[in-house]
Design a protein around this motif. Sequence first.
Motif, short mmCIF file in Angstrom:
data_model
loop_
_atom_site.label_atom_id
_atom_site.label_comp_id
_atom_site.label_asym_id
_atom_site.label_seq_id
_atom_site.Cartn_x
_atom_site.Cartn_y
_atom_site.Cartn_z
N TYR A 136 8.64 -17.16 8.03
CA TYR A 136 10.00 -17.25 8.18
C TYR A 136 10.66 -17.42 9.42
O TYR A 136 11.79 -16.74 9.70
N ASN A 137 10.29 -17.96 10.32
CA ASN A 137 10.71 -18.51 11.78
C ASN A 137 10.83 -17.20 12.59
O ASN A 137 11.67 -16.81 13.06
N TYR A 138 9.71 -16.13 12.15
CA TYR A 138 9.83 -15.15 13.27
C TYR A 138 8.58 -15.03 14.24
O TYR A 138 7.58 -15.63 13.82
N ILE A 139 8.47 -14.55 15.19
CA ILE A 139 7.67 -14.44 16.19
C ILE A 139 7.40 -12.84 16.50
O ILE A 139 8.27 -12.11 16.76
N GLY A 197 -19.44 3.30 13.51
CA GLY A 197 -19.11 2.01 13.41
C GLY A 197 -18.34 1.66 12.36
O GLY A 197 -17.81 0.46 11.68
N ILE A 198 -17.42 2.86 11.81
CA ILE A 198 -16.34 2.75 10.73
C ILE A 198 -15.23 2.29 11.41
O ILE A 198 -14.79 2.76 12.53
N VAL A 199 -14.66 1.34 10.90
CA VAL A 199 -13.51 0.62 11.45
C VAL A 199 -12.49 0.46 10.37
O VAL A 199 -12.52 0.15 9.22
N ALA A 200 -10.96 1.07 10.72
CA ALA A 200 -10.05 1.19 9.61
C ALA A 200 -9.13 -0.32 10.08
O ALA A 200 -9.13 -0.93 11.13
N TRP A 201 -8.63 -0.86 8.99
CA TRP A 201 -7.84 -2.17 9.03
C TRP A 201 -6.45 -1.99 8.03
O TRP A 201 -6.57 -1.33 7.14
N ASN A 202 -5.66 -2.75 8.60
CA ASN A 202 -4.46 -2.82 7.81
C ASN A 202 -3.97 -4.36 7.82
O ASN A 202 -4.16 -4.98 8.71
N TRP A 203 -3.54 -4.80 6.64
CA TRP A 203 -3.02 -6.15 6.44
C TRP A 203 -1.46 -6.19 6.27
O TRP A 203 -1.02 -5.67 5.50
N LEU A 204 -0.69 -6.82 7.16
CA LEU A 204 0.72 -6.73 7.18
C LEU A 204 1.21 -8.09 7.31
O LEU A 204 0.72 -9.09 7.55
N SER A 205 2.49 -8.23 6.84
CA SER A 205 3.16 -9.36 6.61
C SER A 205 4.67 -9.27 6.98
O SER A 205 5.04 -8.04 7.00
N THR A 206 5.30 -10.34 7.02
CA THR A 206 6.88 -9.90 7.24
C THR A 206 7.74 -10.59 6.09
O THR A 206 7.34 -11.71 5.30
N LEU A 207 8.73 -9.94 5.65
CA LEU A 207 9.80 -10.24 4.67
C LEU A 207 10.68 -11.31 5.36
O LEU A 207 10.82 -11.62 6.59
N THR A 208 11.61 -11.95 4.53
CA THR A 208 12.36 -12.91 4.82
C THR A 208 13.65 -12.17 5.74
O THR A 208 14.33 -13.06 6.54
N THR A 209 13.61 -11.06 5.97
CA THR A 209 14.54 -10.04 6.64
C THR A 209 13.66 -9.68 8.00
O THR A 209 14.50 -9.63 9.07
N GLY A 210 12.63 -10.17 8.33
CA GLY A 210 11.97 -9.90 9.66
C GLY A 210 11.23 -8.47 9.51
O GLY A 210 10.41 -8.20 10.33
N LYS A 211 11.43 -7.91 8.38
CA LYS A 211 10.64 -6.43 8.17
C LYS A 211 9.22 -6.53 7.95
O LYS A 211 8.83 -7.51 7.50
N VAL A 212 8.47 -5.80 8.65
CA VAL A 212 7.15 -5.95 8.56
C VAL A 212 6.72 -4.98 7.51
O VAL A 212 6.83 -3.58 7.65
N VAL A 213 5.89 -5.33 6.54
CA VAL A 213 5.35 -4.51 5.48
C VAL A 213 3.82 -4.57 5.37
O VAL A 213 3.19 -5.56 5.66
N GLU A 214 3.30 -3.30 4.66
CA GLU A 214 1.91 -3.54 4.66
C GLU A 214 1.52 -3.92 3.21
O GLU A 214 2.16 -3.60 2.21
N LEU A 215 0.55 -4.98 3.23
CA LEU A 215 0.02 -5.36 1.81
C LEU A 215 -1.33 -4.63 1.41
O LEU A 215 -1.54 -4.54 0.36
N GLY A 216 -2.14 -4.21 2.45
CA GLY A 216 -3.18 -3.42 2.03
C GLY A 216 -3.76 -2.77 3.34
O GLY A 216 -3.47 -3.05 4.45
N SER A 217 -4.89 -1.83 2.92
CA SER A 217 -5.64 -1.18 4.00
C SER A 217 -6.73 -0.83 3.47
O SER A 217 -7.10 -0.82 2.42
#
Length: 303
Positions: A136-139, A197-217
């Motif tokens: 959505y044209n964000y950086i 060796g345990i590693v935590a991860w978070n998958w994030l994405s942006t909405l049309t407003t530019g807000k960053v939300v978590e999709l999964g972890s």
Amino acid sequence: MLKMFNLAKMLTIFIYLTSICCFFVTSQNVLSRDILPQNVSSLNTPPQDTSPQDIWYIYEEPIEGLKLYDTRTLKDGTLMIWMAFYDEEDPSCMLSPYFYLRLIERTGRITYINLNYTFTPEVICPINMTFIPLSYNYIMIIYVKSDNGVKGKYGLIINYDSEIISEIYLGNVNDYIIESGRLEKGFIRIEENDKKGIVAWNWLSTLTTGKVVELGSGEFSVPNLLSYTFVNSFNFDLIDGGIGYAYILKYDEMGSSVTNDPNIQYWKIYVSFLREGTYSPTTPSLVYQTTTKLNSLAFKSCF
């Protein structure tokens, strides 16, 4: 022999190829990392090895003194040029605390991003920042800064109009921020692995407003194998927009009673895959093992 052009301002010249985007840079002082065509006889004449399907442009930076620092190309062919003020004798430090980005589309349309935000000295010398494109044209500009004496990794979300949307905390300075491979699939934050060796991860994405939300972890976990110890791990991108996570394990000769078996696999590498939509890593699969007593085993990417 490379030719250098004596220009008052730096010119950025680039070619859009059918499948690859290349660019060339000329300035009064050309760095060794810059690429110049060997057969260019005129700034208005494309190199002789280009095809009729290639698109040839010349870009002139309007701000005096700005120099090419880094580039990346989007899948739609847009070229992103990160410009900066820096000393050629010490390119590890920037001379200005501001962020300049140029977006040049295949049509020749240019978007200028001159961000009105002052980064702290710990960000610009040495340079502790980078950027990734979002949907959505964000950086997102990724940088390190201190908060009450504790260093952390932060992300500044901006749009193509040079407007700041928000600042988010991304984690520890040693955490990884990885593009998922496609803008619409967001980005992935991976923590530094612990001793087990345990590693935590978070998958994030942006909405049309530019807000960053978590999709999964979730977590990546090392395979639990008797007589093997965890040595190291690394991540890599997948072409379908996900990531792979690999674990390097070594046979523990001191902790095993079997030492003369010629079939002992002294090194093993397992890989888990994390893909968009599932947000759950696959069960680690064995991809490499060897009976050779190597001193160490390392991974080198060919990309």
